[in-house]
Design a protein around this motif. Structure first.
Motif, PDB file in Angstrom:
ATOM      1  N   PRO A 134      47.249  39.355  44.523  1.00  0.00           N
ATOM      2  CA  PRO A 134      47.651  39.888  43.210  1.00  0.00           C
ATOM      3  C   PRO A 134      46.484  39.893  42.238  1.00  0.00           C
ATOM      4  O   PRO A 134      45.721  38.921  42.155  1.00  0.00           O
ATOM      5  CB  PRO A 134      48.741  38.906  42.749  1.00  0.00           C
ATOM      6  CG  PRO A 134      49.245  38.275  44.011  1.00  0.00           C
ATOM      7  CD  PRO A 134      48.079  38.205  44.939  1.00  0.00           C
ATOM      8  N   GLY A 135      46.323  40.991  41.531  1.00  0.00           N
ATOM      9  CA  GLY A 135      45.220  41.123  40.600  1.00  0.00           C
ATOM     10  C   GLY A 135      43.987  41.748  41.202  1.00  0.00           C
ATOM     11  O   GLY A 135      43.089  42.175  40.483  1.00  0.00           O
ATOM     12  N   HIS A 136      43.909  41.794  42.543  1.00  0.00           N
ATOM     13  CA  HIS A 136      42.807  42.468  43.249  1.00  0.00           C
ATOM     14  C   HIS A 136      41.421  41.985  42.812  1.00  0.00           C
ATOM     15  O   HIS A 136      40.476  42.764  42.770  1.00  0.00           O
ATOM     16  CB  HIS A 136      42.914  43.985  43.072  1.00  0.00           C
ATOM     17  CG  HIS A 136      44.257  44.536  43.466  1.00  0.00           C
ATOM     18  ND1 HIS A 136      44.705  44.572  44.770  1.00  0.00           N
ATOM     19  CD2 HIS A 136      45.273  45.022  42.709  1.00  0.00           C
ATOM     20  CE1 HIS A 136      45.928  45.084  44.813  1.00  0.00           C
ATOM     21  NE2 HIS A 136      46.296  45.358  43.569  1.00  0.00           N
ATOM     22  N   GLY A 137      41.318  40.718  42.475  1.00  0.00           N
ATOM     23  CA  GLY A 137      40.025  40.161  42.106  1.00  0.00           C
ATOM     24  C   GLY A 137      39.582  40.483  40.692  1.00  0.00           C
ATOM     25  O   GLY A 137      38.445  40.180  40.316  1.00  0.00           O
ATOM     26  N   GLY A 138      40.445  41.088  39.898  1.00  0.00           N
ATOM     27  CA  GLY A 138      40.070  41.446  38.535  1.00  0.00           C
ATOM     28  C   GLY A 138      39.616  42.887  38.426  1.00  0.00           C
ATOM     29  O   GLY A 138      39.572  43.623  39.411  1.00  0.00           O
ATOM     30  N   HIS A 139      39.270  43.291  37.231  1.00  0.00           N
ATOM     31  CA  HIS A 139      38.897  44.682  36.995  1.00  0.00           C
ATOM     32  C   HIS A 139      37.519  44.986  37.577  1.00  0.00           C
ATOM     33  O   HIS A 139      36.701  44.083  37.808  1.00  0.00           O
ATOM     34  CB  HIS A 139      38.911  44.982  35.493  1.00  0.00           C
ATOM     35  CG  HIS A 139      37.631  44.640  34.799  1.00  0.00           C
ATOM     36  ND1 HIS A 139      37.160  43.348  34.687  1.00  0.00           N
ATOM     37  CD2 HIS A 139      36.693  45.424  34.194  1.00  0.00           C
ATOM     38  CE1 HIS A 139      36.019  43.353  34.036  1.00  0.00           C
ATOM     39  NE2 HIS A 139      35.695  44.586  33.731  1.00  0.00           N
ATOM     40  N   VAL A 165      40.402  39.649  49.474  1.00  0.00           N
ATOM     41  CA  VAL A 165      40.848  39.258  48.129  1.00  0.00           C
ATOM     42  C   VAL A 165      41.179  40.496  47.311  1.00  0.00           C
ATOM     43  O   VAL A 165      42.208  40.564  46.626  1.00  0.00           O
ATOM     44  CB  VAL A 165      39.747  38.426  47.433  1.00  0.00           C
ATOM     45  CG1 VAL A 165      40.144  38.111  45.989  1.00  0.00           C
ATOM     46  CG2 VAL A 165      39.482  37.145  48.198  1.00  0.00           C
ATOM     47  N   ILE A 166      40.312  41.512  47.386  1.00  0.00           N
ATOM     48  CA  ILE A 166      40.512  42.737  46.623  1.00  0.00           C
ATOM     49  C   ILE A 166      41.724  43.514  47.120  1.00  0.00           C
ATOM     50  O   ILE A 166      42.481  44.083  46.323  1.00  0.00           O
ATOM     51  CB  ILE A 166      39.241  43.604  46.695  1.00  0.00           C
ATOM     52  CG1 ILE A 166      38.086  42.924  45.955  1.00  0.00           C
ATOM     53  CG2 ILE A 166      39.486  44.997  46.118  1.00  0.00           C
ATOM     54  CD1 ILE A 166      36.756  43.621  46.113  1.00  0.00           C
ATOM     55  N   VAL A 167      41.928  43.520  48.409  1.00  0.00           N
ATOM     56  CA  VAL A 167      42.982  44.352  48.994  1.00  0.00           C
ATOM     57  C   VAL A 167      44.349  43.679  48.940  1.00  0.00           C
ATOM     58  O   VAL A 167      45.362  44.335  48.662  1.00  0.00           O
ATOM     59  CB  VAL A 167      42.617  44.715  50.453  1.00  0.00           C
ATOM     60  CG1 VAL A 167      43.777  45.431  51.138  1.00  0.00           C
ATOM     61  CG2 VAL A 167      41.369  45.586  50.483  1.00  0.00           C
ATOM     62  N   ARG A 168      44.415  42.382  49.167  1.00  0.00           N
ATOM     63  CA  ARG A 168      45.701  41.741  49.415  1.00  0.00           C
ATOM     64  C   ARG A 168      46.210  40.842  48.295  1.00  0.00           C
ATOM     65  O   ARG A 168      47.415  40.675  48.148  1.00  0.00           O
ATOM     66  CB  ARG A 168      45.625  40.918  50.708  1.00  0.00           C
ATOM     67  CG  ARG A 168      45.331  41.766  51.951  1.00  0.00           C
ATOM     68  CD  ARG A 168      45.363  40.916  53.207  1.00  0.00           C
ATOM     69  NE  ARG A 168      45.097  41.725  54.399  1.00  0.00           N
ATOM     70  CZ  ARG A 168      46.006  42.440  55.039  1.00  0.00           C
ATOM     71  NH1 ARG A 168      47.254  42.454  54.585  1.00  0.00           N
ATOM     72  NH2 ARG A 168      45.689  43.137  56.110  1.00  0.00           N
ATOM     73  N   PRO A 203      44.119  33.524  40.265  1.00  0.00           N
ATOM     74  CA  PRO A 203      43.539  33.012  41.517  1.00  0.00           C
ATOM     75  C   PRO A 203      42.608  34.009  42.191  1.00  0.00           C
ATOM     76  O   PRO A 203      41.526  33.630  42.673  1.00  0.00           O
ATOM     77  CB  PRO A 203      44.775  32.715  42.381  1.00  0.00           C
ATOM     78  CG  PRO A 203      45.862  32.412  41.390  1.00  0.00           C
ATOM     79  CD  PRO A 203      45.595  33.345  40.248  1.00  0.00           C
ATOM     80  N   SER A 204      42.995  35.290  42.230  1.00  0.00           N
ATOM     81  CA  SER A 204      42.130  36.272  42.883  1.00  0.00           C
ATOM     82  C   SER A 204      40.859  36.516  42.071  1.00  0.00           C
ATOM     83  O   SER A 204      39.786  36.745  42.638  1.00  0.00           O
ATOM     84  CB  SER A 204      42.886  37.592  43.092  1.00  0.00           C
ATOM     85  OG  SER A 204      43.065  38.291  41.870  1.00  0.00           O
ATOM     86  N   ILE A 205      40.951  36.461  40.743  1.00  0.00           N
ATOM     87  CA  ILE A 205      39.773  36.671  39.892  1.00  0.00           C
ATOM     88  C   ILE A 205      38.761  35.544  40.106  1.00  0.00           C
ATOM     89  O   ILE A 205      37.560  35.792  40.287  1.00  0.00           O
ATOM     90  CB  ILE A 205      40.191  36.748  38.413  1.00  0.00           C
ATOM     91  CG1 ILE A 205      41.010  38.025  38.160  1.00  0.00           C
ATOM     92  CG2 ILE A 205      38.974  36.707  37.499  1.00  0.00           C
ATOM     93  CD1 ILE A 205      41.621  38.097  36.785  1.00  0.00           C
ATOM     94  N   VAL A 206      39.243  34.309  40.099  1.00  0.00           N
ATOM     95  CA  VAL A 206      38.348  33.163  40.287  1.00  0.00           C
ATOM     96  C   VAL A 206      37.744  33.183  41.686  1.00  0.00           C
ATOM     97  O   VAL A 206      36.529  32.976  41.867  1.00  0.00           O
ATOM     98  CB  VAL A 206      39.107  31.848  40.039  1.00  0.00           C
ATOM     99  CG1 VAL A 206      38.255  30.651  40.426  1.00  0.00           C
ATOM    100  CG2 VAL A 206      39.535  31.751  38.574  1.00  0.00           C
ATOM    101  N   LEU A 207      38.569  33.438  42.697  1.00  0.00           N
ATOM    102  CA  LEU A 207      38.083  33.433  44.077  1.00  0.00           C
ATOM    103  C   LEU A 207      37.056  34.541  44.299  1.00  0.00           C
ATOM    104  O   LEU A 207      36.004  34.312  44.916  1.00  0.00           O
ATOM    105  CB  LEU A 207      39.261  33.597  45.040  1.00  0.00           C
ATOM    106  CG  LEU A 207      38.933  33.490  46.530  1.00  0.00           C
ATOM    107  CD1 LEU A 207      38.257  32.170  46.846  1.00  0.00           C
ATOM    108  CD2 LEU A 207      40.208  33.661  47.361  1.00  0.00           C
ATOM    109  N   ALA A 208      37.336  35.731  43.797  1.00  0.00           N
ATOM    110  CA  ALA A 208      36.394  36.846  43.969  1.00  0.00           C
ATOM    111  C   ALA A 208      35.060  36.541  43.303  1.00  0.00           C
ATOM    112  O   ALA A 208      33.992  36.830  43.857  1.00  0.00           O
ATOM    113  CB  ALA A 208      36.992  38.129  43.399  1.00  0.00           C
ATOM    114  N   ALA A 209      35.094  35.955  42.112  1.00  0.00           N
ATOM    115  CA  ALA A 209      33.852  35.637  41.406  1.00  0.00           C
ATOM    116  C   ALA A 209      33.058  34.554  42.128  1.00  0.00           C
ATOM    117  O   ALA A 209      31.831  34.629  42.230  1.00  0.00           O
ATOM    118  CB  ALA A 209      34.162  35.196  39.978  1.00  0.00           C
ATOM    119  N   LEU A 210      33.749  33.541  42.651  1.00  0.00           N
ATOM    120  CA  LEU A 210      33.067  32.456  43.342  1.00  0.00           C
ATOM    121  C   LEU A 210      32.540  32.889  44.708  1.00  0.00           C
ATOM    122  O   LEU A 210      31.714  32.195  45.306  1.00  0.00           O
ATOM    123  CB  LEU A 210      34.000  31.252  43.491  1.00  0.00           C
ATOM    124  CG  LEU A 210      34.328  30.508  42.193  1.00  0.00           C
ATOM    125  CD1 LEU A 210      35.280  29.363  42.459  1.00  0.00           C
ATOM    126  CD2 LEU A 210      33.057  30.004  41.518  1.00  0.00           C
TER     127      LEU A 210
END
Length: 447
Positions: free
Chosen positions: A104-109, A99-102, A126-133
């Motif tokens: 958009p947004g890299h999972g947030g700051h 999620v972080i590497v690929r 999408p990457s921010i929500v997925l990374a947090a979950l």
């Protein structure tokens, strides 16, 4: 009869031409059709954003409960065993790395960067929500506040076209900030904390502050209403930062104030030390990001396992955001020995520092827990009570991690509840000391 000297009535000094012009411009802006439309939009946007935010935190809370309570019981363990964080954090690293590497947004700051800066573009959501979950339920030592703020700000920007944002850059900032306020309306236990945080972090003053505060307060109030209503209706929990009970305190005495200075400074140094580790972790993960992110997640799991193995206590106390552990500590501060509290500061502090620079989540909740732990651990010192130590730790840690002393003092006041009236002077002193110390020693990004 003694003569009395007449004291002339002092009238306010007349406004200067510049002040009069500024007041007229502010009134015109507040009553302009464009600003009234912005308030209406903030209110309308705040409701659906709050619904989405409620769904997000409820899902995160349920996943966390399943990972740390339901699943161990299904496997035959009454509570999560000490080794439980080793596989959960390894899984978190494996899942969050792509999620972080690929995406958009890299999972947030990165959490070590603070509250998150300007609103995130909608394509990053999408990457921010997925990374947090992924990160939060599996035991990352971070909180939910930063992903929530990014989610609220990004959703608010979806309502404004790119052309309008380019024509008036303030529109996106105001609406994005209001969206963030709506999303975190009750995650700090009270909507006022989130609104004050957004305003203090914005660094605005004068008329600009008033223009920003109205939509933020409106969105926060409606967001809190939605959170409260849906919480009662669905029965779902959101894990807001709150203390159902805390040690009763009397008016602080001289001993409490004398101890406030070194303890608040110590709390600030603990927070600054974790941030320093976070920035070193950022530098470590710049190369081979996916592999090194997994290694960092495993390191977090090892720290949490070490606390549970050495203290004989639950690994949940060192994992996750710290909301539940904080409530337990405030309700039963003497259930921990000093050794266990020191272990918790050391192990969770290390886990939090590594998480700050490599994983995704919010930095505030774990800091508040660590500050409270330091304060309670020091409460056995001569002349210092448990309630005073807890109050010092809460105010100092909130200030040290956010750099916002007003917000941190307000949050501490709300957390300690009925004790706030007595403890407010102590909270203010602690916040000021922590602000000065953390500003002096705060680590800079590694080159």
């Amino acid at each position: 009869m003694a003569s009395q000297q007449s004291v002339p009535n002092r009238q306010p000094a007349p406004a200067t031409p510049a002040e009069a012009t500024g007041a007229a411009q502010l009134k015109a802006t507040l009553l302009s059709p464009g600003y009234l439309k912005l308030l209406l939009l903030a209110a309308l946007v705040g409701i659906p954003i709050s619904l989405v935010a409620f769904g997000f935190v409820s899902l995160e809370h349920e996943l966390q409960h399943w990972v740390w309570e339901s699943l161990p019981k299904a496997l035959g363990y009454p509570v999560a065993p000490s080794w439980w964080p080793l596989p959960t954090l390894a899984l978190a690293g494996l899942l969050i790395a792509p999620v972080i590497v690929r995406m958009p947004g890299h999972g947030g700051h990165l959490p070590v960067q603070g509250l998150g800066g300007p609103p995130q573009p909608p394509r990053a959501l999408p990457s921010i929500v997925l990374a947090a979950l992924i990160a939060l339920p599996l035991g990352t030592a971070l909180g939910p506040e930063a992903p929530l703020m990014a989610l609220g700000g990004g959703l608010a920007l979806l309502t404004v076209s790119r052309a309008k944002q380019q024509a008036d850059p303030r529109l996106g900032l105001l609406l994005g900030t209001a969206g963030s306020s709506a999303a975190i309306a009750t995650i700090f236990g009270n909507p006022l904390v989130g609104a004050v945080m957004m305003l203090e972090a914005a660094g605005l003053g004068g008329p600009q502050l008033l223009l920003l505060i109205v939509p933020c307060l409106l969105a926060s109030g409606l967001g809190a209403l939605v959170f409260t209503g849906f919480g009662h209706w669905t029965g779902l929990g959101i894990g807001a930062l709150a203390l159902p009970s805390s040690p009763t305190s009397s008016t602080p005495d001289a001993g409490d104030f004398l101890w406030a200075v070194p303890i608040a400074a110590l709390v600030a140094l603990v927070v600054v030390g974790a941030q320093w580790l976070g920035w070193r972790t950022v530098a470590f993960t710049r190369q081979q990001t996916a592999v090194r992110t997994i290694l960092c997640a495993v390191a977090v799991g090892v720290c949490i396992w070490a606390y549970a193995a050495l203290s004989g206590r639950s690994p949940e106390e060192a994992a996750l955001s710290g909301q539940a552990a904080l409530a337990q500590l405030a309700a039963h501060p003497h259930a921990w020995g000093v050794g266990a509290l020191v272990l918790l500061v050391l192990c969770k502090g290390l886990a939090w520092g590594v998480s700050l620079g490599s994983l995704r989540g919010g930095p505030i909740f774990p800091a508040v827990l660590l500050g409270a732990v330091v304060g309670v651990a020091c409460s056995g010192l001569p002349g210092l009570g448990t309630a005073a130590g807890l109050s010092i730790g809460l105010a100092a840690s909130g200030t040290a991690i956010t750099g916002l002393p007003v917000t941190a003092t307000l949050l501490a006041m709300l957390l300690i509840g009925d004790n706030a009236a007595n403890a407010t002077p102590l909270l203010i002193v602690s916040s000021v000391v922590a602000f000065v110390v953390s500003t002096k020693f705060r680590a800079k990004p590694a080159s």
